[in-house]
Design an enzyme around this catalytic site. Structure first.
Site, PDB file in Angstrom:
ATOM      1  N   HIS A 114     -31.634 -33.338  11.176  1.00 57.74           N
ATOM      2  CA  HIS A 114     -32.482 -34.293  10.458  1.00 57.74           C
ATOM      3  C   HIS A 114     -33.231 -35.148  11.484  1.00 57.74           C
ATOM      4  O   HIS A 114     -32.800 -35.273  12.632  1.00 57.74           O
ATOM      5  CB  HIS A 114     -31.638 -35.188   9.568  1.00 57.74           C
ATOM      6  N   GLU A 163     -33.433 -38.315  11.931  1.00 60.42           N
ATOM      7  CA  GLU A 163     -32.631 -39.383  12.531  1.00 60.42           C
ATOM      8  C   GLU A 163     -31.728 -38.838  13.629  1.00 60.42           C
ATOM      9  O   GLU A 163     -31.634 -39.434  14.707  1.00 60.42           O
ATOM     10  CB  GLU A 163     -31.753 -40.060  11.467  1.00 60.42           C
ATOM     11  N   CYS A 199     -26.537 -38.857   8.241  1.00 63.18           N
ATOM     12  CA  CYS A 199     -27.313 -39.620   9.222  1.00 63.18           C
ATOM     13  C   CYS A 199     -26.777 -41.037   9.386  1.00 63.18           C
ATOM     14  O   CYS A 199     -26.720 -41.553  10.503  1.00 63.18           O
ATOM     15  CB  CYS A 199     -28.784 -39.620   8.832  1.00 63.18           C
TER      16      CYS A 199
END
Length: 150
Positions: free
Chosen positions: A46, A48, A79
């Site tokens: 992801h 992040e 995350c």
């Protein structure tokens, strides 16, 4: 947040869901990332996580004390876990995520008092622009045009 939006557009261009993130320390961007789970064959890639990895490498420490994370979409549970482990001080996000958001939309991990780290969270920054980018991406995926990546 503007730089995170630039990165989100890069994710779109790469065929990924357009989410971008930056890590900032002392007013300087020290980490950048955008969604890449499809291209990397990695469910943890992801925006992040990618930005945290980049910042940790650049700073030479997995503890990102004194850093803020700016991301175009409300972080998910995975995350937020990484954000807590990295000791991020502040999270600023654009659009809320009614399906997987972990900063109040589905669950509110930053408010969980039993966790050993807490981050200040601020949402809704450039939310219309962040949300439009995501809506445009999914509309294009459904064949309805609306290419706002450029």
């Amino acid at each position: 947040m503007r730089e995170a939006l630039v990165l989100a557009r890069e994710a779109w261009a790469a065929g990924e869901v357009p989410v971008g993130a930056v890590v900032v320390k002392n007013g300087e961007i020290v980490g950048r990332g955008f969604n890449a789970p499809i291209s990397r064959h990695d469910p943890s890639a992801h925006a992040e996580i990618m930005a945290l990895r980049n910042a940790a490498e650049n700073l030479g420490n997995y503890r990102l004390v004194g850093c803020s994370l700016y991301v175009t979409l409300e972080p998910c549970v995975m995350c937020m876990g990484a954000i807590f482990h990295a000791r991020i001080e502040r999270v600023v996000y654009g659009a809320s995520d009614s399906k997987t958001g972990a900063c109040g939309s589905i669950v509110d991990l930053p408010a969980e008092t039993r966790l050993n780290h807490h981050a200040e969270v601020m949402g809704g920054i450039l939310s219309d622009e962040c949300g439009s980018l995501l809506s445009g991406f999914f509309a294009q995926r459904r064949g309805k045009g609306n290419n706002v990546a450029n």
